[in-house]
Design a protein around this motif. Structure first.
Motif, PDB file in Angstrom:
ATOM      1  N   VAL A 112       0.900  -1.212  -0.073  1.00 28.98           N
ATOM      2  CA  VAL A 112      -0.151   0.088   0.142  1.00 28.98           C
ATOM      3  C   VAL A 112       0.872   1.201  -0.039  1.00 28.98           C
ATOM      4  N   PHE A 113       0.776   2.097  -0.870  1.00 29.06           N
ATOM      5  CA  PHE A 113       1.706   3.229  -1.297  1.00 29.06           C
ATOM      6  C   PHE A 113       1.122   4.348  -1.840  1.00 29.06           C
ATOM      7  N   SER A 114       1.813   5.541  -2.112  1.00 29.48           N
ATOM      8  CA  SER A 114       1.409   6.708  -2.642  1.00 29.48           C
ATOM      9  C   SER A 114       2.667   7.190  -3.728  1.00 29.48           C
ATOM     10  N   LEU A 115       2.402   7.712  -4.704  1.00 27.48           N
ATOM     11  CA  LEU A 115       3.234   8.335  -5.660  1.00 27.48           C
ATOM     12  C   LEU A 115       3.820   9.707  -5.206  1.00 27.48           C
ATOM     13  N   SER A 116       3.022   9.905  -4.192  1.00 29.54           N
ATOM     14  CA  SER A 116       3.535  11.218  -3.623  1.00 29.54           C
ATOM     15  C   SER A 116       4.567  10.947  -2.349  1.00 29.54           C
ATOM     16  N   ASP A 126      -2.964  -3.404 -18.665  1.00 28.48           N
ATOM     17  CA  ASP A 126      -3.279  -4.692 -18.264  1.00 28.48           C
ATOM     18  C   ASP A 126      -2.937  -4.767 -16.706  1.00 28.48           C
ATOM     19  N   GLY A 127      -2.896  -3.808 -15.940  1.00 21.37           N
ATOM     20  CA  GLY A 127      -2.663  -3.914 -14.481  1.00 21.37           C
ATOM     21  C   GLY A 127      -1.077  -4.083 -14.137  1.00 21.37           C
ATOM     22  N   LYS A 128      -0.336  -4.119 -15.140  1.00 21.01           N
ATOM     23  CA  LYS A 128       1.184  -3.985 -14.927  1.00 21.01           C
ATOM     24  C   LYS A 128       2.057  -3.011 -15.410  1.00 21.01           C
ATOM     25  N   PRO A 129       1.810  -1.983 -14.907  1.00 18.80           N
ATOM     26  CA  PRO A 129       2.837  -0.992 -15.439  1.00 18.80           C
ATOM     27  C   PRO A 129       4.256  -1.131 -15.246  1.00 18.80           C
ATOM     28  N   SER A 130       5.058  -0.758 -16.281  1.00 20.55           N
ATOM     29  CA  SER A 130       6.460  -0.965 -15.986  1.00 20.55           C
ATOM     30  C   SER A 130       7.329  -0.423 -14.994  1.00 20.55           C
ATOM     31  N   GLU A 131       8.359  -0.812 -14.391  1.00 19.50           N
ATOM     32  CA  GLU A 131       9.125  -0.167 -13.683  1.00 19.50           C
ATOM     33  C   GLU A 131       9.599   1.040 -14.017  1.00 19.50           C
ATOM     34  N   GLU A 132      10.081   1.211 -15.264  1.00 17.80           N
ATOM     35  CA  GLU A 132      10.134   2.562 -15.642  1.00 17.80           C
ATOM     36  C   GLU A 132       9.176   3.477 -15.677  1.00 17.80           C
ATOM     37  N   LEU A 133       7.930   3.138 -16.036  1.00 13.69           N
ATOM     38  CA  LEU A 133       6.716   3.866 -15.996  1.00 13.69           C
ATOM     39  C   LEU A 133       6.391   4.451 -14.574  1.00 13.69           C
ATOM     40  N   VAL A 134       6.502   3.550 -13.608  1.00 13.11           N
ATOM     41  CA  VAL A 134       5.983   3.729 -12.299  1.00 13.11           C
ATOM     42  C   VAL A 134       7.056   4.778 -11.713  1.00 13.11           C
ATOM     43  N   GLN A 135       8.444   4.768 -11.876  1.00 17.23           N
ATOM     44  CA  GLN A 135       9.305   5.735 -11.707  1.00 17.23           C
ATOM     45  C   GLN A 135       9.136   6.971 -12.300  1.00 17.23           C
ATOM     46  N   ALA A 136       8.627   7.002 -13.559  1.00 17.44           N
ATOM     47  CA  ALA A 136       8.666   8.019 -14.011  1.00 17.44           C
ATOM     48  C   ALA A 136       7.004   9.033 -13.537  1.00 17.44           C
ATOM     49  N   GLY A 171       7.868   9.823  -0.663  1.00 18.02           N
ATOM     50  CA  GLY A 171       9.186   9.659  -0.803  1.00 18.02           C
ATOM     51  C   GLY A 171       9.682   8.339  -0.474  1.00 18.02           C
ATOM     52  N   HIS A 172       9.131   8.076   0.870  1.00 21.14           N
ATOM     53  CA  HIS A 172       9.569   6.770   1.382  1.00 21.14           C
ATOM     54  C   HIS A 172       9.027   5.550   0.140  1.00 21.14           C
ATOM     55  N   CYS A 173       7.816   5.743  -0.060  1.00 17.28           N
ATOM     56  CA  CYS A 173       7.321   4.763  -0.994  1.00 17.28           C
ATOM     57  C   CYS A 173       8.287   4.810  -2.525  1.00 17.28           C
ATOM     58  N   ARG A 174       8.650   5.692  -2.981  1.00 19.45           N
ATOM     59  CA  ARG A 174       9.374   5.702  -4.037  1.00 19.45           C
ATOM     60  C   ARG A 174      10.928   5.082  -3.819  1.00 19.45           C
ATOM     61  N   SER A 175      11.460   5.320  -2.601  1.00 18.62           N
ATOM     62  CA  SER A 175      12.543   4.397  -2.112  1.00 18.62           C
ATOM     63  C   SER A 175      12.365   2.989  -2.183  1.00 18.62           C
ATOM     64  N   MET A 176      11.204   2.597  -1.547  1.00 20.81           N
ATOM     65  CA  MET A 176      10.783   1.078  -1.158  1.00 20.81           C
ATOM     66  C   MET A 176      10.732   0.571  -2.715  1.00 20.81           C
ATOM     67  N   GLU A 177      10.587   0.970  -3.712  1.00 22.51           N
ATOM     68  CA  GLU A 177      10.333   0.431  -5.113  1.00 22.51           C
ATOM     69  C   GLU A 177      11.791  -0.268  -5.427  1.00 22.51           C
ATOM     70  N   PHE A 186       2.920  10.583 -20.205  1.00 18.86           N
ATOM     71  CA  PHE A 186       1.967   9.302 -20.706  1.00 18.86           C
ATOM     72  C   PHE A 186       2.543   8.791 -21.879  1.00 18.86           C
ATOM     73  N   GLU A 187       2.671  10.089 -22.833  1.00 17.03           N
ATOM     74  CA  GLU A 187       2.880   9.898 -24.218  1.00 17.03           C
ATOM     75  C   GLU A 187       4.293   9.212 -24.656  1.00 17.03           C
ATOM     76  N   ASP A 188       5.093   9.383 -23.445  1.00 20.75           N
ATOM     77  CA  ASP A 188       6.503   8.710 -23.754  1.00 20.75           C
ATOM     78  C   ASP A 188       6.292   7.297 -23.612  1.00 20.75           C
ATOM     79  N   PHE A 189       5.157   6.821 -22.884  1.00 16.37           N
ATOM     80  CA  PHE A 189       5.103   5.386 -22.723  1.00 16.37           C
ATOM     81  C   PHE A 189       4.012   5.004 -23.496  1.00 16.37           C
ATOM     82  N   GLY A 190       3.620   5.733 -24.696  1.00 17.71           N
ATOM     83  CA  GLY A 190       2.761   5.044 -25.579  1.00 17.71           C
ATOM     84  C   GLY A 190       1.126   5.084 -24.890  1.00 17.71           C
TER      85      GLY A 190
END
Length: 209
Positions: free
Chosen positions: A48-52, A100-110, A54-60, A134-138
């Motif tokens: 359970v996390f949030s994009l906003s 499909d419920g599985k955003p790439s690691e790169e997308l999540v980091q972006a 910072g600790h969640c970002r480090s947890m990735e 979003f455009e960068d990831f199609g």
């Protein structure tokens, strides 16, 4: 409800406050919900996390290690316990529903980077920057989703809100195990220590039977 009408006010000022919403301090490694979360098909272990947050970002970066040590695939649920978290959840699930419920690691980091570093006082500039991510990831910007995509987004958001409400989670990152155990990440010394708790809790109910 049109998505643009809902999102625009939130772009005006988004504070990074989603890591905690008056979270109580606790030393125990986990607590047990009196009433388990009722969301169907909830993963055995859900981060359970949030994009906003910072600790969640480090947890990735630690998630793969935790998954390997615990022997489990960890799902994700975005909290909605305040305005900042809800705004970030809308962005996250706009991506989730298009991958499909599985955003790439790169997308999540972006997305983490946009939410935590890309905000300005200019709502239109924020909108354009988000669209570019979003455009960068199609993918289609959250502002330009069609009605079907909007319905999928809000369905996902409602489920996330149900998890947030029923679990009573007020601090992230944390983990929800078997829909009933809330893990206190700060009470663990390492990824391996956290993985051991997750593994124990995952098997706890089956051992009891």
């Amino acid at each position: 409800m049109k998505l643009t009408r809902f999102l625009l006010p939130l772009f005006a000022a988004v504070a990074l406050t989603a890591c905690s919403d008056d979270a109580p301090s606790a030393s125990e490694k986990y607590t047990t919900l009196e009433v388990p979360v009722t969301v169907e098909n909830l993963p055995a272990v859900t981060e359970v996390f949030s994009l906003s947050c910072g600790h969640c970002r480090s947890m990735e970066s630690a998630i793969p290690t935790i998954e390997a040590a615990a022997g489990v695939n960890i799902g994700k649920a975005h909290v909605t316990f305040n305005e900042s978290a809800t705004f970030a959840a809308l962005i996250y699930y706009a991506a989730v529903t298009q991958t499909d419920g599985k955003p790439s690691e790169e997308l999540v980091q972006a997305l983490f980077k946009y939410v935590q570093e890309g905000q300005t006082d200019d709502a239109e500039k924020n909108k354009a920057q988000l669209g570019k991510v979003f455009e960068d990831f199609g993918l289609t910007s959250p502002y330009d989703l069609n009605e079907t995509q909007q319905a999928e987004l809000f369905s996902a958001l409602e489920e996330a809100d149900q998890i947030t409400t029923e679990s009573g989670i007020v601090s992230v990152p944390t983990f929800l195990v078997n829909g009933k155990y809330i893990v206190n990440t700060s009470a663990h010394d390492s990824a391996e220590d956290l993985a051991a708790t997750l593994k124990m809790l995952k098997n706890k109910d089956s051992q009891a039977n």
